[in-house]
Design a protein around this motif. Structure first.
Motif, PDB file in Angstrom:
ATOM      1  N   MET A  77      42.946  28.330   1.776  1.00 14.72           N
ATOM      2  CA  MET A  77      44.064  28.306   1.736  1.00 14.72           C
ATOM      3  C   MET A  77      44.668  29.850   2.333  1.00 14.72           C
ATOM      4  O   MET A  77      44.314  30.333   2.116  1.00 14.72           O
ATOM      5  CB  MET A  77      43.610  28.695   0.017  1.00 14.72           C
ATOM      6  CG  MET A  77      44.837  28.572  -0.683  1.00 14.72           C
ATOM      7  SD  MET A  77      44.603  28.891  -2.833  1.00 14.72           S
ATOM      8  CE  MET A  77      44.305  27.683  -2.840  1.00 14.72           C
ATOM      9  N   VAL A 132      42.033  23.712  -6.100  1.00 13.93           N
ATOM     10  CA  VAL A 132      41.065  24.094  -5.242  1.00 13.93           C
ATOM     11  C   VAL A 132      39.763  23.434  -5.745  1.00 13.93           C
ATOM     12  O   VAL A 132      38.894  23.066  -4.814  1.00 13.93           O
ATOM     13  CB  VAL A 132      40.124  25.403  -5.707  1.00 13.93           C
ATOM     14  CG1 VAL A 132      41.303  26.233  -6.135  1.00 13.93           C
ATOM     15  CG2 VAL A 132      39.665  25.766  -6.819  1.00 13.93           C
ATOM     16  N   VAL A 185      37.133  31.817  -5.204  1.00 16.23           N
ATOM     17  CA  VAL A 185      37.720  30.606  -5.835  1.00 16.23           C
ATOM     18  C   VAL A 185      36.512  30.450  -7.672  1.00 16.23           C
ATOM     19  O   VAL A 185      35.377  30.857  -6.678  1.00 16.23           O
ATOM     20  CB  VAL A 185      38.007  29.394  -6.104  1.00 16.23           C
ATOM     21  CG1 VAL A 185      39.396  29.360  -4.267  1.00 16.23           C
ATOM     22  CG2 VAL A 185      37.007  28.307  -5.223  1.00 16.23           C
ATOM     23  N   LEU A 213      37.944  23.524  -2.181  1.00 16.36           N
ATOM     24  CA  LEU A 213      38.484  23.672  -0.998  1.00 16.36           C
ATOM     25  C   LEU A 213      37.367  24.454  -0.412  1.00 16.36           C
ATOM     26  O   LEU A 213      37.158  25.456   0.190  1.00 16.36           O
ATOM     27  CB  LEU A 213      39.671  25.047  -1.821  1.00 16.36           C
ATOM     28  CG  LEU A 213      40.287  25.562  -1.447  1.00 16.36           C
ATOM     29  CD1 LEU A 213      41.772  25.520  -1.019  1.00 16.36           C
ATOM     30  CD2 LEU A 213      40.867  27.295  -2.205  1.00 16.36           C
ATOM     31  N   VAL A 248      41.921  32.378  -8.273  1.00  8.78           N
ATOM     32  CA  VAL A 248      41.511  32.606  -6.345  1.00  8.78           C
ATOM     33  C   VAL A 248      41.579  34.441  -6.279  1.00  8.78           C
ATOM     34  O   VAL A 248      42.424  34.664  -6.837  1.00  8.78           O
ATOM     35  CB  VAL A 248      42.410  31.959  -5.438  1.00  8.78           C
ATOM     36  CG1 VAL A 248      42.441  31.912  -4.061  1.00  8.78           C
ATOM     37  CG2 VAL A 248      42.290  30.244  -6.066  1.00  8.78           C
ATOM     38  N   MET A 292      46.441  24.206   1.610  1.00 10.48           N
ATOM     39  CA  MET A 292      44.838  24.106   0.569  1.00 10.48           C
ATOM     40  C   MET A 292      44.593  23.157   1.963  1.00 10.48           C
ATOM     41  O   MET A 292      45.677  21.634   2.350  1.00 10.48           O
ATOM     42  CB  MET A 292      45.057  23.664  -0.268  1.00 10.48           C
ATOM     43  CG  MET A 292      45.102  24.731  -1.410  1.00 10.48           C
ATOM     44  SD  MET A 292      46.873  24.552  -1.664  1.00 10.48           S
ATOM     45  CE  MET A 292      46.618  23.374  -2.733  1.00 10.48           C
ATOM     46  N   TYR A 339      40.798  20.687   2.556  1.00 12.36           N
ATOM     47  CA  TYR A 339      38.937  20.756   1.849  1.00 12.36           C
ATOM     48  C   TYR A 339      38.284  20.982   2.653  1.00 12.36           C
ATOM     49  O   TYR A 339      38.534  19.911   3.987  1.00 12.36           O
ATOM     50  CB  TYR A 339      39.394  19.063   0.698  1.00 12.36           C
ATOM     51  CG  TYR A 339      40.650  20.246  -0.131  1.00 12.36           C
ATOM     52  CD1 TYR A 339      40.672  20.405  -1.042  1.00 12.36           C
ATOM     53  CD2 TYR A 339      41.751  19.912   0.369  1.00 12.36           C
ATOM     54  CE1 TYR A 339      42.088  21.484  -2.129  1.00 12.36           C
ATOM     55  CE2 TYR A 339      43.645  20.254  -0.757  1.00 12.36           C
ATOM     56  CZ  TYR A 339      42.884  20.976  -1.595  1.00 12.36           C
ATOM     57  OH  TYR A 339      43.403  21.039  -2.423  1.00 12.36           O
TER      58      TYR A 339
END
Length: 727
Positions: free
Chosen positions: A123, A107, A148, A120, A167, A75, A77
């Motif tokens: 991913m 997330v 998500v 997030l 997700v 992941m 961000y």
């Protein structure tokens, strides 16, 4: 929208869930990169002495294995800048082919006091993963997260009990996934519990979290007395296992097997590790939160997508997708294989006399190529074992007939449902004009020769047919009927509807042709044979677990080319009728049309029988009289089916050597994953703190959201230079 803005929006809405869409990053690489940095991020507090965790056997995460649906996650961000090439790692578990559950902090990175790295934005999701060298293994599948949902409470105040997320990936995973079932967490029990995931304190070839580990223990728990009423267990875990399923096990004979998921692992601690709870008075309503994942969302889930770089408003996304799909339909209907050297241009509309048959020829070629790729690696010097009797020719004819019939349907709610499903399948295929042109340029000799044959020898360009009767299509008998009733219920229902409907029989004008009557009598058998052929796995969205040959073809189609003479660019304006149409361009349109035809066939097969029975098909140029759906479909099959199937053996002789040599050459070429590119910088939202001094200087609590209460979430483990995407 800053952190403060969407937190306030969630407080105002009082909806229990929050959702956002992720940017559509083209070319997000499915191949992990090497080069790890020791970060000291995770602690050992979640691992108990003795550490009895065991490496999961490969058979258990292979297709059909009991842990096939456990996902390896990486992941990034929105608060991470371009120079920050770390990826956090985690775990998830599939509850549907395109949907999985993980921890909320996977997330949404809260950090201290909610001023972490934020939402997030990227991913990567792998099933079957077992180290960076496994990324090219046919058993490993890669997807990207598209949307998500997590709980509003976790975003607002970091409520540990609400640390869970759902997700949706960009396209479903394929194969025998052995999906997990979940149930409400019992208030009190003594049972076998296990946590299975990718712990970051375990390494393989200097890669942290490279392999799946499991530990099953007898655990007694009581939610009424546990801290925060969470599910607690003395089972060793580590950073990277956040989001792993907490499985209840049962005995099956002498074996211990998974029964159901009763929690989602998220926290480590000095006494017990813990999971957020499902349902009941202490848990999360999975059903209500999952309802926020579809495109139309849910009143119980607030959309907070605004402000994420690259994410469009929902209405703009819908408009772009619909317009793009309509553009494709217009474009492929413009022309069908003009043959300049013979002075013969084939009819251009969808419903022209040669448009359908030549498109079906293209479908046969692509289906044959798909079958060969399924069976072999293309860089091996061996003859393919493919045989035409697999039904690929019949499927290509039926697919083209489905496309024509859907496009002639009168506008209605039923028509919209089928068209929407067709559009969704096309989008999921990831097929586009560039890939179509790449295939089409190799198909020019085939389509030219096949088109001339159909026009001259089979008389499809000028020959006319007339209605010679109306009667029911006989049910299939003999070998063609074997297994149809007991197989796929959608196929059985479709064939049953065909044989229950009175449709027109067509024969050539001016002659009595016993072969045509015989073809009508065998229509249901023809359709049955079509469904015996597997779906063409030429494209991303249609693929199952890939063989080496399929991967080579997929790589070839996905590779961006710098040779415009070979790979023609997508047309800028599909409605411009003044654009010149070359043989190569026309062949590209036909390759595109063959893929769309397969999408139409699948959408028709999944349609409600009532939608098909009640649909009105507008008359074509040869008849102004409206028809029933099955009349329109079977008319098209009768018009071209026998001629196309007759030509089909020649398709293999001409097309396969050209296509196979092309893809073989690519398979021997340099890897397309050689140069990773870091994603473009994302704007740092208000309230999101920069990580100063590089990763090593981030303290553990700040980087991982520890709350200073003696135990933090099972840490988000960040890895430097790992899983760097190509964008």
């Amino acid at each position: 929208m800053s952190n403060i803005d969407f937190v306030q929006a969630l407080k105002t809405s009082k909806a229990p869930g929050a959702s956002w869409r992720l940017p559509d990053v083209k070319g997000l690489a499915s191949k992990p990169e090497s080069g790890l940095l020791e970060d000291g991020c995770h602690t050992e507090e979640s691992v108990f002495d003795p550490d009895n965790r065991e490496k999961v056997h490969p058979r258990d995460f292979a297709d059909g294995g009991k842990y096939r649906s456990i996902i390896k996650l990486a992941m990034r961000y929105e608060g991470m800048g371009a120079g920050d090439n770390r990826w956090a790692i985690g775990t998830g578990y599939l509850v549907a082919s395109d949907t999985f559950v993980t921890a909320g902090h996977c997330v949404f990175h809260r950090g201290d006091d909610g001023h972490g790295l934020g939402r997030l934005t990227h991913m990567k999701c792998f099933i079957g993963y077992h180290g960076k060298d496994s990324a090219s293994d046919p058993s490993v599948q890669f997807r990207s997260a598209a949307k998500v949902v997590t709980t509003s409470k976790y975003i607002i105040d970091g409520d540990r009990r609400r640390d869970v997320a759902f997700v949706k990936v960009d396209q479903p995973f394929d194969g025998n996934l052995n999906l997990f079932k979940y149930q409400d967490t019992p208030l009190k029990d003594s049972t076998l519990l296990g946590v299975i995931g990718y712990p970051g304190d375990k390494s393989m070839n200097n890669e942290k979290g490279a392999e799946m580990y499991e530990l099953v223990e007898q655990v007694a728990f009581d939610l009424n007395v546990s801290q925060r009423n969470m599910l607690e267990y003395p089972i060793s875990t580590a950073g990277g296992q956040s989001g792993a399923p907490v499985l209840k096990f049962k005995f099956s004979g002498s074996r211990v097997v998974p029964d159901a998921v009763i929690g989602t692992h998220c926290y480590g601690g000095s006494g017990n590790n813990s999971a957020s709870v499902i349902g009941g008075q202490y848990g999360n309503d999975y059903k209500a939160l999952l309802a926020g994942l579809p495109k139309n969302g849910s009143p119980l889930v607030t959309d907070i997508s605004q402000g994420i770089l690259g994410v469009k408003p929902v209405d703009q996304v819908d408009l772009d997708e619909a317009e793009g799909f309509l553009d494709v339909l217009k474009d492929i209907g413009r022309v069908v294989a003009p043959i300049a050297q013979q002075g013969l241009s084939f009819a251009s509309p969808f419903l022209g006399p040669l448009g359908g048959p030549v498109s079906a020829i293209g479908g046969i070629a692509l289906g044959a190529l798909s079958k060969v790729c399924e069976e072999s690696a293309l860089d091996e010097d061996q003859a393919p074992s493919y045989k035409l009797e697999d039904g690929i020719a019949q499927r290509a004819v039926l697919a083209e007939a489905a496309l024509q019939t859907v496009l002639r349907m009168e506008r209605s709610p039923a028509n919209k449902r089928i068209m929407d499903n067709m559009q969704a399948k096309y989008k999921g295929s990831r097929f586009d004009s560039e890939k179509a042109n790449k295939l089409g340029t190799k198909l020019v000799p085939l389509l030219s020769q096949a088109g001339l044959h159909l026009a001259i020898n089979e008389n499809l360009a000028t020959g006319r047919k007339q209605v010679s009767g109306v009667k029911k299509v006989p049910k299939p008998t003999g070998p063609e009927a074997d297994g149809l009733e007991a197989g796929d219920p959608q196929i059985a229902g479709f064939i049953n509807a065909v044989t229950q409907t009175e449709v027109k029989q067509y024969t050539s004008v001016g002659k009595i042709d016993d072969a045509e009557s015989e073809f009508f009598d065998n229509l249901s058998a023809f359709i049955g044979k079509a469904f015996r052929a597997s779906k063409p796995a030429l494209i991303d969205g249609a693929r199952a677990v890939l063989t080496t040959g399929q991967k080579q073809l997929d790589d070839y189609l996905s590779k961006k080319s710098a040779s415009p003479e070979t790979d023609l660019s997508a047309p800028p304006n599909p409605t411009d009728k003044n654009r010149p149409i070359t043989d190569a361009k026309a062949a590209g349109l036909l390759a595109h049309r063959a893929v769309l035809a397969e999408c139409a066939l699948q959408a028709v097969l999944e349609a409600k029988n009532g939608d098909l029975q009640e649909s009105v098909i507008l008359g074509d140029s040869g008849s102004a009289e409206p028809e029933s759906f099955f009349d329109g479909l079977l008319k098209t099959v009768q018009m071209m089916g026998s001629a196309v199937v007759k030509v089909a053996p020649k398709v293999l002789d001409v097309a396969l050597p050209i296509l196979l040599d092309t893809v073989k050459g690519h398979a021997r070429a340099e890897s397309i994953f050689d140069t990773p590119v870091v994603p473009p910088p994302a704007p740092r939202p208000n309230g999101v703190k920069a990580a100063s001094g590089g990763f090593a200087s981030m303290n553990t609590a700040s980087a991982n959201g520890g709350d200073g209460e003696g135990g933090g979430r099972d840490k988000l483990l960040f890895i430097q230079g790992h899983f760097v995407p190509n964008v």
